[in-house]
Write a protein that holds these residues in place. Structure first.
Motif, PDB file in Angstrom:
ATOM      1  N   TYR A   8     -20.075 -12.184  10.958  1.00  0.00           N
ATOM      2  CA  TYR A   8     -20.857 -11.064  10.452  1.00  0.00           C
ATOM      3  C   TYR A   8     -20.514 -10.707   9.002  1.00  0.00           C
ATOM      4  CZ  TYR A   8     -21.952 -10.493  15.402  1.00  0.00           C
ATOM      5  OH  TYR A   8     -22.376 -10.705  16.685  1.00  0.00           O
ATOM      6  N   GLY A   9     -19.690 -11.537   8.360  1.00  0.00           N
ATOM      7  CA  GLY A   9     -19.362 -11.301   6.955  1.00  0.00           C
ATOM      8  C   GLY A   9     -18.579 -10.022   6.726  1.00  0.00           C
ATOM      9  N   ILE A  10     -17.692  -9.687   7.653  1.00  0.00           N
ATOM     10  CA  ILE A  10     -16.892  -8.461   7.545  1.00  0.00           C
ATOM     11  C   ILE A  10     -15.480  -8.840   7.131  1.00  0.00           C
ATOM     12  CG2 ILE A  10     -15.997  -6.457   8.780  1.00  0.00           C
ATOM     13  CD1 ILE A  10     -18.364  -6.704  10.681  1.00  0.00           C
ATOM     14  N   HIS A  11     -15.005  -8.260   6.039  1.00  0.00           N
ATOM     15  CA  HIS A  11     -13.691  -8.622   5.508  1.00  0.00           C
ATOM     16  C   HIS A  11     -12.826  -7.366   5.335  1.00  0.00           C
ATOM     17  CE1 HIS A  11     -15.559 -12.473   4.786  1.00  0.00           C
ATOM     18  NE2 HIS A  11     -16.455 -11.915   3.980  1.00  0.00           N
ATOM     19  N   TRP A  12     -11.789  -7.263   6.123  1.00  0.00           N
ATOM     20  CA  TRP A  12     -10.782  -6.210   6.008  1.00  0.00           C
ATOM     21  C   TRP A  12     -11.399  -4.817   5.948  1.00  0.00           C
ATOM     22  CZ3 TRP A  12      -6.012  -7.529   7.142  1.00  0.00           C
ATOM     23  CH2 TRP A  12      -5.667  -8.887   7.043  1.00  0.00           C
ATOM     24  N   LEU A  13     -12.303  -4.588   6.897  1.00  0.00           N
ATOM     25  CA  LEU A  13     -12.913  -3.274   7.041  1.00  0.00           C
ATOM     26  C   LEU A  13     -11.982  -2.384   7.862  1.00  0.00           C
ATOM     27  CD1 LEU A  13     -15.435  -1.385   6.838  1.00  0.00           C
ATOM     28  CD2 LEU A  13     -16.172  -2.386   9.006  1.00  0.00           C
ATOM     29  N   LYS A  14     -11.737  -1.165   7.393  1.00  0.00           N
ATOM     30  CA  LYS A  14     -10.864  -0.240   8.130  1.00  0.00           C
ATOM     31  C   LYS A  14     -11.484   0.064   9.483  1.00  0.00           C
ATOM     32  CE  LYS A  14      -7.204   2.389   8.399  1.00  0.00           C
ATOM     33  NZ  LYS A  14      -7.206   2.411   9.888  1.00  0.00           N
ATOM     34  N   GLY A  15     -10.738  -0.256  10.550  1.00  0.00           N
ATOM     35  CA  GLY A  15     -11.242  -0.064  11.895  1.00  0.00           C
ATOM     36  C   GLY A  15     -11.046   1.355  12.405  1.00  0.00           C
ATOM     37  N   GLN A  16     -11.695   1.643  13.526  1.00  0.00           N
ATOM     38  CA  GLN A  16     -11.572   2.960  14.146  1.00  0.00           C
ATOM     39  C   GLN A  16     -10.347   3.058  15.050  1.00  0.00           C
ATOM     40  OE1 GLN A  16     -13.529   5.430  13.417  1.00  0.00           O
ATOM     41  NE2 GLN A  16     -15.209   4.422  12.357  1.00  0.00           N
ATOM     42  N   HIS A  17      -9.644   1.942  15.238  1.00  0.00           N
ATOM     43  CA  HIS A  17      -8.480   1.932  16.129  1.00  0.00           C
ATOM     44  C   HIS A  17      -7.196   2.072  15.322  1.00  0.00           C
ATOM     45  CE1 HIS A  17      -8.975  -2.191  14.689  1.00  0.00           C
ATOM     46  NE2 HIS A  17      -7.687  -2.379  14.938  1.00  0.00           N
ATOM     47  N   ALA A  18      -6.137   2.474  16.005  1.00  0.00           N
ATOM     48  CA  ALA A  18      -4.839   2.651  15.335  1.00  0.00           C
ATOM     49  C   ALA A  18      -4.154   1.303  15.154  1.00  0.00           C
ATOM     50  CB  ALA A  18      -3.952   3.573  16.180  1.00  0.00           C
ATOM     51  N   PRO A  19      -3.541   1.071  13.979  1.00  0.00           N
ATOM     52  CA  PRO A  19      -2.836  -0.204  13.754  1.00  0.00           C
ATOM     53  C   PRO A  19      -1.507  -0.250  14.510  1.00  0.00           C
ATOM     54  CG  PRO A  19      -2.540   1.242  11.874  1.00  0.00           C
ATOM     55  CD  PRO A  19      -3.490   1.952  12.798  1.00  0.00           C
ATOM     56  N   LEU A  20      -1.078  -1.449  14.846  1.00  0.00           N
ATOM     57  CA  LEU A  20       0.242  -1.639  15.436  1.00  0.00           C
ATOM     58  C   LEU A  20       1.257  -2.048  14.378  1.00  0.00           C
ATOM     59  CD1 LEU A  20      -0.449  -3.467  18.839  1.00  0.00           C
ATOM     60  CD2 LEU A  20      -0.338  -1.023  18.338  1.00  0.00           C
ATOM     61  N   ILE A  21       0.783  -2.699  13.297  1.00  0.00           N
ATOM     62  CA  ILE A  21       1.664  -3.158  12.223  1.00  0.00           C
ATOM     63  C   ILE A  21       1.010  -2.868  10.886  1.00  0.00           C
ATOM     64  CG2 ILE A  21       2.705  -4.994  13.623  1.00  0.00           C
ATOM     65  CD1 ILE A  21       0.849  -6.956  12.095  1.00  0.00           C
ATOM     66  N   SER A  22       1.798  -2.985   9.818  1.00  0.00           N
ATOM     67  CA  SER A  22       1.270  -2.807   8.467  1.00  0.00           C
ATOM     68  C   SER A  22       0.728  -4.133   7.947  1.00  0.00           C
ATOM     69  CB  SER A  22       2.369  -2.302   7.535  1.00  0.00           C
ATOM     70  OG  SER A  22       3.372  -3.299   7.366  1.00  0.00           O
ATOM     71  N   MET A  23      -0.101  -4.063   6.907  1.00  0.00           N
ATOM     72  CA  MET A  23      -0.600  -5.289   6.279  1.00  0.00           C
ATOM     73  C   MET A  23       0.540  -6.051   5.623  1.00  0.00           C
ATOM     74  SD  MET A  23      -4.312  -4.327   4.638  1.00  0.00           S
ATOM     75  CE  MET A  23      -4.550  -6.024   4.118  1.00  0.00           C
ATOM     76  N   GLU A  24       1.527  -5.322   5.136  1.00  0.00           N
ATOM     77  CA  GLU A  24       2.702  -5.962   4.537  1.00  0.00           C
ATOM     78  C   GLU A  24       3.417  -6.837   5.566  1.00  0.00           C
ATOM     79  OE1 GLU A  24       6.886  -4.719   2.246  1.00  0.00           O
ATOM     80  OE2 GLU A  24       5.600  -3.197   3.153  1.00  0.00           O
ATOM     81  N   THR A  25       3.596  -6.299   6.764  1.00  0.00           N
ATOM     82  CA  THR A  25       4.221  -7.081   7.827  1.00  0.00           C
ATOM     83  C   THR A  25       3.362  -8.285   8.187  1.00  0.00           C
ATOM     84  OG1 THR A  25       5.326  -5.143   8.764  1.00  0.00           O
ATOM     85  CG2 THR A  25       5.007  -7.019  10.229  1.00  0.00           C
ATOM     86  N   PHE A  26       2.043  -8.087   8.280  1.00  0.00           N
ATOM     87  CA  PHE A  26       1.127  -9.182   8.605  1.00  0.00           C
ATOM     88  C   PHE A  26       1.202 -10.286   7.560  1.00  0.00           C
ATOM     89  CE2 PHE A  26      -3.068 -11.238   8.480  1.00  0.00           C
ATOM     90  CZ  PHE A  26      -3.214 -11.601   9.810  1.00  0.00           C
ATOM     91  N   ASP A  27       1.234  -9.906   6.280  1.00  0.00           N
ATOM     92  CA  ASP A  27       1.309 -10.903   5.204  1.00  0.00           C
ATOM     93  C   ASP A  27       2.621 -11.678   5.260  1.00  0.00           C
ATOM     94  OD1 ASP A  27      -1.170 -10.277   4.289  1.00  0.00           O
ATOM     95  OD2 ASP A  27      -0.485  -8.963   2.672  1.00  0.00           O
ATOM     96  N   LYS A  28       3.715 -10.991   5.567  1.00  0.00           N
ATOM     97  CA  LYS A  28       5.006 -11.680   5.680  1.00  0.00           C
ATOM     98  C   LYS A  28       4.972 -12.706   6.811  1.00  0.00           C
ATOM     99  CE  LYS A  28       8.019  -8.050   3.809  1.00  0.00           C
ATOM    100  NZ  LYS A  28       9.113  -7.085   4.140  1.00  0.00           N
ATOM    101  N   VAL A  29       4.332 -12.324   7.894  1.00  0.00           N
ATOM    102  CA  VAL A  29       4.216 -13.254   9.032  1.00  0.00           C
ATOM    103  C   VAL A  29       3.399 -14.477   8.644  1.00  0.00           C
ATOM    104  CG1 VAL A  29       3.182 -13.560  11.322  1.00  0.00           C
ATOM    105  CG2 VAL A  29       4.540 -11.521  10.828  1.00  0.00           C
ATOM    106  N   GLN A  30       2.282 -14.264   7.927  1.00  0.00           N
ATOM    107  CA  GLN A  30       1.447 -15.404   7.529  1.00  0.00           C
ATOM    108  C   GLN A  30       2.191 -16.317   6.559  1.00  0.00           C
ATOM    109  OE1 GLN A  30      -1.113 -15.519   9.536  1.00  0.00           O
ATOM    110  NE2 GLN A  30      -0.325 -13.499  10.098  1.00  0.00           N
ATOM    111  N   THR A  31       2.975 -15.724   5.663  1.00  0.00           N
ATOM    112  CA  THR A  31       3.768 -16.516   4.722  1.00  0.00           C
ATOM    113  C   THR A  31       4.780 -17.373   5.468  1.00  0.00           C
ATOM    114  OG1 THR A  31       3.529 -14.837   2.993  1.00  0.00           O
ATOM    115  CG2 THR A  31       5.338 -16.421   2.755  1.00  0.00           C
ATOM    116  N   ARG A  32       5.434 -16.789   6.463  1.00  0.00           N
ATOM    117  CA  ARG A  32       6.420 -17.540   7.242  1.00  0.00           C
ATOM    118  C   ARG A  32       5.750 -18.623   8.071  1.00  0.00           C
ATOM    119  NH1 ARG A  32      11.136 -15.182  10.293  1.00  0.00           N
ATOM    120  NH2 ARG A  32      11.722 -17.317   9.807  1.00  0.00           N
ATOM    121  N   ARG A  33       4.558 -18.352   8.588  1.00  0.00           N
ATOM    122  CA  ARG A  33       3.861 -19.344   9.412  1.00  0.00           C
ATOM    123  C   ARG A  33       3.413 -20.541   8.580  1.00  0.00           C
ATOM    124  NH1 ARG A  33      -0.855 -17.945  11.540  1.00  0.00           N
ATOM    125  NH2 ARG A  33      -0.644 -19.223  13.394  1.00  0.00           N
TER     126      ARG A  33
END
Length: 515
Positions: free
Chosen positions: A244-269
């Motif tokens: 649907y061409g949706i990129h990093w749209l703020k969702g209505q649900h509560a996050p479990l982690i920060s984007m910083e944590t997510f980026d660190k995980v992707q870097t390690r992966r």
């Protein structure tokens, strides 16, 4: 002799079968019809999927045709409730009709009279085409509603591990953290991001240690599922969808982690792959992976050696060619030497007072810095929004597919930058509580790490080693355990105590006698 009949009933999905009574109602009506006609119902074949009109994708229909092939001597009557239950596709409708015709079956529908005349075939074509039109219109409407809901920040697919759908008045079903899974997922992400878990295999074992964590059909937590989980932006509180061409749209649900944590995980992966960590890591050895041989700089192995009456724990070097190869040291002896190093990390009360004053100064400086970050961040967000609108206008006027894809990729990058800025600003809130409350746990540890070490548990000692040292501890048989590089807080306190550290302004002046 009565003719034998087979009943075919179908609903569009499993939910209609489990929540409603569609299949039961269809079967009841078809049995009443068969009884009125004097037919003997041999078997009922239900389906809970539509198959998109393709009858070969419907298990019930495939089973029905197979049953007829097993009884070629019988000329069955096939009874179904409505023409739409037969096939929702014009072409497949007549292919299925031919499949029954070759098996000498008679089709009878409760609300439609089959007629093999040219006029009857024409009307049947119209009804089949109408069913196909309704199916495609429903699919289009569903897709449009799905896209619109996702663009409003609502997740519409299966709830990810750690979330659960709950109905909210006026807003439909929404994602909410599902404890204790939410905490398990959060700890898995953060543990992998900060290095607590070295590999995805370790993350898998961590998740598998909780009985609540979902298993596959064989009762196992597989690494592939964990890898998929670690790659989902949904856990940052954002919606992403290539479809649907949706990129990093703020969702209505509560996050479990920060984007910083997510980026660190992707870097390690994406980094260097590591071999899966051994399952028998050796929870009896606090120094495993921390102490290295002073002769060859190779991590020392740990093992249990059997004696006459009991087993004894040892550390030893197993690097062939090293002068310390095969020479072991008792676990208690080596850990006691490291304990002495930890005990030395105990500043005086006066030095701790000075450290607290320094922390207060940094605290105020950070608060001022946070205000500037908010002001600057808001300017950057407005700039990004203007740039995104500009690129979207270019996409609307572009006709070259390659250029459009490049613009879309740029929009995705800009949307991600905007999401990161929004998250950063959200963190710059006025801290709750006093500085004393915030600093107390850290100062307690800095003032006496030996207290935590002396607690005796392997986990506590490993925590001390991780917080207090930045390099491995070297051991030689002649010199024993050598002092490793201290972590910054201890290093700074030690330099202050010797007059070698004061923002570069004071050197060689003894500030405090400690350590």
């Amino acid at each position: 002799m009565s003719r034998k009949a087979l009943i075919y009933a179908r609903v569009s999905d499993i939910k209609q079968a489990t929540v409603g009574d569609g299949l039961t109602s269809q079967e009841t009506r078809c049995r009443e019809y068969a009884r009125a006609k004097g037919y003997e119902v041999v078997m009922v074949f239900p389906d809970t999927i539509s198959g998109g009109g393709d009858f070969v994708k419907r298990p019930g229909m495939v089973s029905l045709l197979a049953f007829m092939d097993e009884h070629p001597e019988e000329n069955f009557v096939i009874i179904f409730d409505d023409l739409k239950r037969f096939a929702c596709d014009r072409d497949f409708h007549f292919k299925l009709r031919e499949a029954f015709r070759t098996r000498n079956a008679t089709l009878e529908c409760l609300n439609y009279q089959f007629d093999d005349s040219p006029e009857g075939e024409f009307m049947e074509t119209i009804f089949a085409a109408q069913g196909q039109l309704e199916r495609k219109q429903n699919a289009r409407q569903t897709a449009q509603k799905t896209e619109a809901r996702m663009k409003n920040g609502y997740w519409v697919h299966d709830a990810p591990i750690g979330y659960v759908y709950k109905p909210v008045k006026g807003r439909g079903k929404m994602l909410f953290p599902n404890e204790p899974l939410a905490s398990i997922v959060r700890e898995a992400f953060e543990g992998y991001a900060n290095g607590r878990f070295s590999t995805q295999a370790e993350v898998t074992r961590f998740c598998a240690s909780f009985p609540e964590f979902p298993r596959n059909g064989k009762g196992k937590v597989v690494q592939e599922r964990i890898s998929q989980m670690l790659n989902k932006p949904i856990y940052t509180g954002h919606i992403c969808s290539e479809r649907y061409g949706i990129h990093w749209l703020k969702g209505q649900h509560a996050p479990l982690i920060s984007m910083e944590t997510f980026d660190k995980v992707q870097t390690r992966r994406k980094g260097i792959a590591h071999a899966p960590k051994r399952a028998n890591i050796g929870d009896d050895f606090a120094l495993r992976g921390v102490v290295v041989c002073g002769c060859c700089d190779t991590p020392m192995r740990s093992s249990w050696s059997k004696g006459r009456t009991k087993s004894y724990p040892y550390y030893l070097c197993q690097t062939k060619g090293c002068e310390a190869y095969g020479k072991s040291v008792a676990c208690d002896k080596l850990e006691a030497q490291v304990g002495e190093i930890v005990k030395s990390l105990q500043p005086t009360q006066g030095l701790m007072s000075l450290a607290k004053a320094m922390f207060q100064h940094v605290w105020e400086a950070r608060r001022a810095q946070a205000k500037e970050i908010v002001t600057s961040g808001k300017r950057d967000i407005k700039r990004l929004e203007v740039e995104i609108e500009s690129v979207l206008d270019r996409i609307m006027s572009a006709s070259n597919d390659t250029i459009i894809r490049r613009y879309e990729s740029k929009v995705e990058r800009l949307e991600r930058q905007k999401a990161l800025l929004v998250e950063t600003l959200a963190k710059q809130v006025k801290p709750k509580g006093s500085i004393e409350e915030k600093l107390e746990p850290a100062l307690n540890f800095l003032s006496n790490p030996w207290k935590l070490w002396d607690g005796g548990t392997v986990q506590a000692r490993r925590l001390v080693l991780k917080l207090a040292f930045t390099s491995p501890i070297k051991y030689t048989r002649k010199e024993g355990a050598r002092t490793a590089d201290f972590a910054f807080p201890f290093n700074a306190l030690q330099e202050i105590s010797t007059g070698e550290f004061c923002n570069g302004a004071v050197r060689k002046k003894r500030v405090e006698h400690s350590f």
